[in-house]
Design an enzyme around this catalytic site. Structure first.
Site, PDB file in Angstrom:
ATOM      1  CG  HIS A 500      -7.249  -9.190  -4.828  1.00 16.04           C
ATOM      2  ND1 HIS A 500      -7.212 -10.444  -4.276  1.00 16.04           N
ATOM      3  CD2 HIS A 500      -7.625  -9.365  -6.122  1.00 16.04           C
ATOM      4  CE1 HIS A 500      -7.543 -11.336  -5.197  1.00 16.04           C
ATOM      5  NE2 HIS A 500      -7.808 -10.707  -6.329  1.00 16.04           N
ATOM      6  CD  GLU A 501      -8.923  -6.888  -8.617  1.00 17.63           C
ATOM      7  OE1 GLU A 501      -8.250  -7.268  -9.600  1.00 17.63           O
ATOM      8  OE2 GLU A 501      -9.789  -7.605  -8.076  1.00 17.63           O
TER       9      GLU A 501
HETATM   10 ZN    ZN Z   1      -8.139 -11.600  -8.216  1.00 16.75          ZN
END
Ligand code: ZN
Length: 721
Positions: A500-501
């Site tokens: 995600h990051e």
């Molecule tokens: Zn995020």
């Protein structure tokens, strides 16, 4: 989470004033003010920072920026794009550099000394931003460029930038005169103190209400880790030998999940969901009524029907009605799923009653407890069986490999780049041809002074309008450092979070725009989580798992059956998760549509009536009840905006299916379309148009429904959210 998203209109100007002008440092003893030196177009001088330098550096940089703004505002030349909007884009370069490092300290190196600087500087920075928004000469020049935008031979990106600057000023009240302008300032100040009051009340209720348990029998059902945590919490509160259940989510959730003591579950549940609503000095109801009135008054002053309309104007959804449409489309199937989940749980409870247990009906304090029993029976997924396959460094290699296969990016350790802490490592990112793309800093471990959670941060934004400036981004997490030579094992959720990051990081790295205010993740709030949530899908791709999810002792890849179990379990309890969230998102939007300046809303009555009208299942409450809804009452950022999480998830589920439909996660054509229309374009194009260009149509909710395991109604199969 993406740290680069600046929530307040005024704050956007810090970013807008991004890169620029070589300024002679007015304080030569402060390396913070100097241009970044070294390879890769210069890097932040983290090896030369002294906390004592921040205050003089910020003050000098603000003063320099004001001079630049004055020069633009007072220019005798007729306003045009170059001498006004481009010049504004060029201004504040020194402040941008200092602020970026200041923010890194604030989020990862926050010492007592630094906090003193922050307490002193935050109001000054806020006042500075107000000063720019309220500069009438500057605004009238921007407005002149805006009015002439169609006849000035501007590129589409330039037109977008003019529109954005103009809109930001107007939304912040630049068009107001006299009393109205004065009143806006008063409202903003009053709101700022009410936000603080709301947060402090909530914090007090979390701190002051503690349930102390003093008998072993009170702990029935709690796993060892939860017991130890409760014992340690009691000891630090001077009650050694007892167990403390704190009034926080991280204490409440495990207790309600595991405690066999129904009476205590009810007690913990009632205390937690009464935060801010105890009718005492810390009660938040009156504060909320006041916030809603002031927000409505401000919206009227600024020319919007409601606060919700003002908040959504620059979002992808654009209107509260569009956001409501999506929420209402998901609401009914989610509620239907809750009824099924409750039936499953009731069956477990009834079976226990048949064996001599008490006869009960599922109540809100029973939901997590019986859901856990159903989960164990149906899915039998043990996190401890998964973690040996997920090594932090292997997962980092996985995100690199995945970005290589999808987008042709290459990663190699960067040399001679100073870091803020010895734990931080830096990689140079190049394209398939070996051309420099940017730098990626990785700060994986927890330490004192670092905020919790995981996030992406941009140290330098990409731009092309004054020569190529490449991106510097970072990913930050809070893993617990292992012993030297031992691998750090992480959970499946943590591995997803890394993807995600890194999705946010790619959004920064692949940016290819002219103007820095439009670069990378600086997009609408309901769009910024789309690329990051999309990247999460690759964590379970077999090509990734077989190469990188390797057992830390045997080197064997994670078994297929285990991955299938994880996938099946991902659909479990989605009724609860969706309804708990969506009830809050609906109440948030409805509150901000209903509020007016002259009539106070009673939050308790409003919440109750709204949920009744929606048909809220009686076994669930809002994830954040109104008196504890920090997202919407401790600041403006997520007010009328809690729907954004669902909006982004709708896009990411729909976008992932573009890959599935095309034949797989590494389809070259779809990957290229994603880069060309989403990852490289930043805020140069309206997000709805961006998405349509990527997908060939508007997003629909069918993919989201499949992702959450909900039935897809035929009428909605192709409907836009
Ligand atoms: Zn995020």
């Amino acid at each position: 989470m993406s740290r680069t998203r600046l929530p307040l209109i005024a704050a956007a100007f810090v970013v807008a004033s991004a890169l620029v002008v070589a300024a002679a440092p007015s304080n030569p003893g402060t390396p913070l003010l100097e241009k970044w030196k070294g390879a890769y177009g210069g890097v932040p001088p983290f090896d030369k920072i002294k906390v004592a330098d921040f205050k003089p550096a910020l003050e000098a940089a603000m003063a320099e920026n004001l001079k630049e703004i004055e020069a633009i505002a007072k220019s005798p030349a007729k306003p045009d794009f170059e001498n006004t909007v481009a010049a504004f884009e060029r201004s504040g370069k020194t402040l941008e550099r200092v602020s970026r490092i200041y923010n890194v300290y604030s989020s990862t190196m926050s010492s007592d000394d630094f906090q003193k600087v922050e307490t002193e500087m935050e109001p000054k920075l806020a006042a500075f931003r107000d000063q720019i928004v309220q500069n009438k000469d500057l605004f009238s020049r921007i407005a002149a460029v805006y009015d002439a935008r169609e006849s000035s031979n501007l590129t589409p990106e330039q037109k977008r930038l003019v529109w954005l600057d103009y809109t930001n000023f107007v939304r912040a009240g630049a068009r107001l005169e006299g009393d109205a302008r004065q009143r806006l300032t008063e409202i903003n100040q009053k709101l700022a103190s009410l936000f603080t009051k709301f947060s402090q009340n909530l914090l007090a209720d979390e701190k002051d209400y503690v349930l102390y348990l003093d008998k072993e029998s009170d702990l029935a059902g709690l796993p060892p880790g939860v017991r130890e945590g409760a014992a340690a919490a009691a000891e630090t509160r001077g009650k050694k030998g007892q167990w403390a259940i704190l009034n926080t989510r991280s204490s409440m959730e495990p207790f309600l999940t595991y405690s066999d003591r129904r009476d205590l579950r009810e007690k913990v549940w009632r205390t937690y969901y009464a935060r801010g609503n105890n009718g005492d000095a810390k009660d938040n109801n009156a504060t909320i009524s006041e916030i809603l009135k002031l927000r409505a008054e401000r919206a009227t002053l600024l020319g919007y029907p409601t606060h919700a309309h003002w908040r959504l104007e620059d979002s992808m959804a654009k209107t509260p009605e569009r956001a409501m449409e999506l929420m209402e489309a998901v609401w009914k199937p989610a509620v239907a799923r809750v009824h099924e989940e409750v039936a499953d749980m009731q069956a477990v409870a009834d079976a226990e009653a048949d064996k001599g247990g008490p006869k009960i009906t599922i109540e809100p304090w029973d939901y997590r407890y019986y859901a856990e029993k159903v989960r164990k029976a149906k899915y039998d997924l043990d996190q401890n069986a998964v973690m040996p396959y997920l090594q932090l460094e292997k997962m980092r290699e996985a995100i690199f490999w995945n970005a290589g296969r999808l987008f042709g990016l290459q990663f190699k350790p960067a040399k001679d780049v100073p870091v803020v802490h010895p734990d931080v490592r830096v990689w140079e990112v190049t394209d398939a041809a070996g051309k420099h793309v940017g730098l990626w800093y990785f700060d994986p471990y927890a330490r004192p002074g670092k905020q919790s959670g995981a996030w992406m941060n941009a140290y330098r934004r990409q731009s092309k309008f004054d020569g190529a400036v490449t991106t510097i981004v970072s990913n930050n997490a809070n893993f617990v450092k292992g012993k030297p030579g031992e691998p750090v094992l992480i959970s499946w959720d943590d591995a997803s979070t890394m993807f995600h990051e890194f999705g946010h990081a790619l959004h920064g790295l692949l940016s290819s725009v002219s103007y820095p205010s439009l670069a990378g993740t600086n997009v609408a709030r309901d769009y910024v989580e789309f690329p990051s949530q999309l990247l999460e899908h690759w964590v379970s791709v077999p090509d990734v798992l077989n190469r990188f999810a390797l057992h830390y002792k045997t080197g064997q890849p994670i078994p297929k059956e285990l991955v299938e179990k994880i996938d099946r379990a991902s659909k479990f309890n989605q009724g609860f998760i969706t309804v708990e969230y969506l009830a809050g998102a609906l109440v948030d939007m409805k509150l901000h549509l209903a509020a007016t300046a002259d009539k106070a809303i009673d939050p308790q009555v409003f919440e109750r009536d709204t949920l009744t009208a929606l048909g809220m299942p009686k076994e669930i409450v809002m994830r954040h009840r109104t008196t504890q809804f920090s997202h919407i009452f401790s600041g403006d950022a997520y007010s009328a905006g809690y729907y954004s999480y669902l909006w982004s998830d709708t896009l990411s589920a729909d976008a992932w299916e573009a890959f599935v439909e095309a034949g797989g996660p590494y389809d070259k054509t779809v990957a290229k379309r994603l880069v060309d229309n989403v990852l490289s374009t930043g805020n140069t194009i309206d997000p709805a148009d961006d998405y349509r260009a990527f997908r060939g149509r508007d997003p629909g909710i069918a993919a989201l429904m499949r992702k959450r395991g909900f039935p897809v109604p035929a009428a909605q199969a192709a409907a836009a959210p």
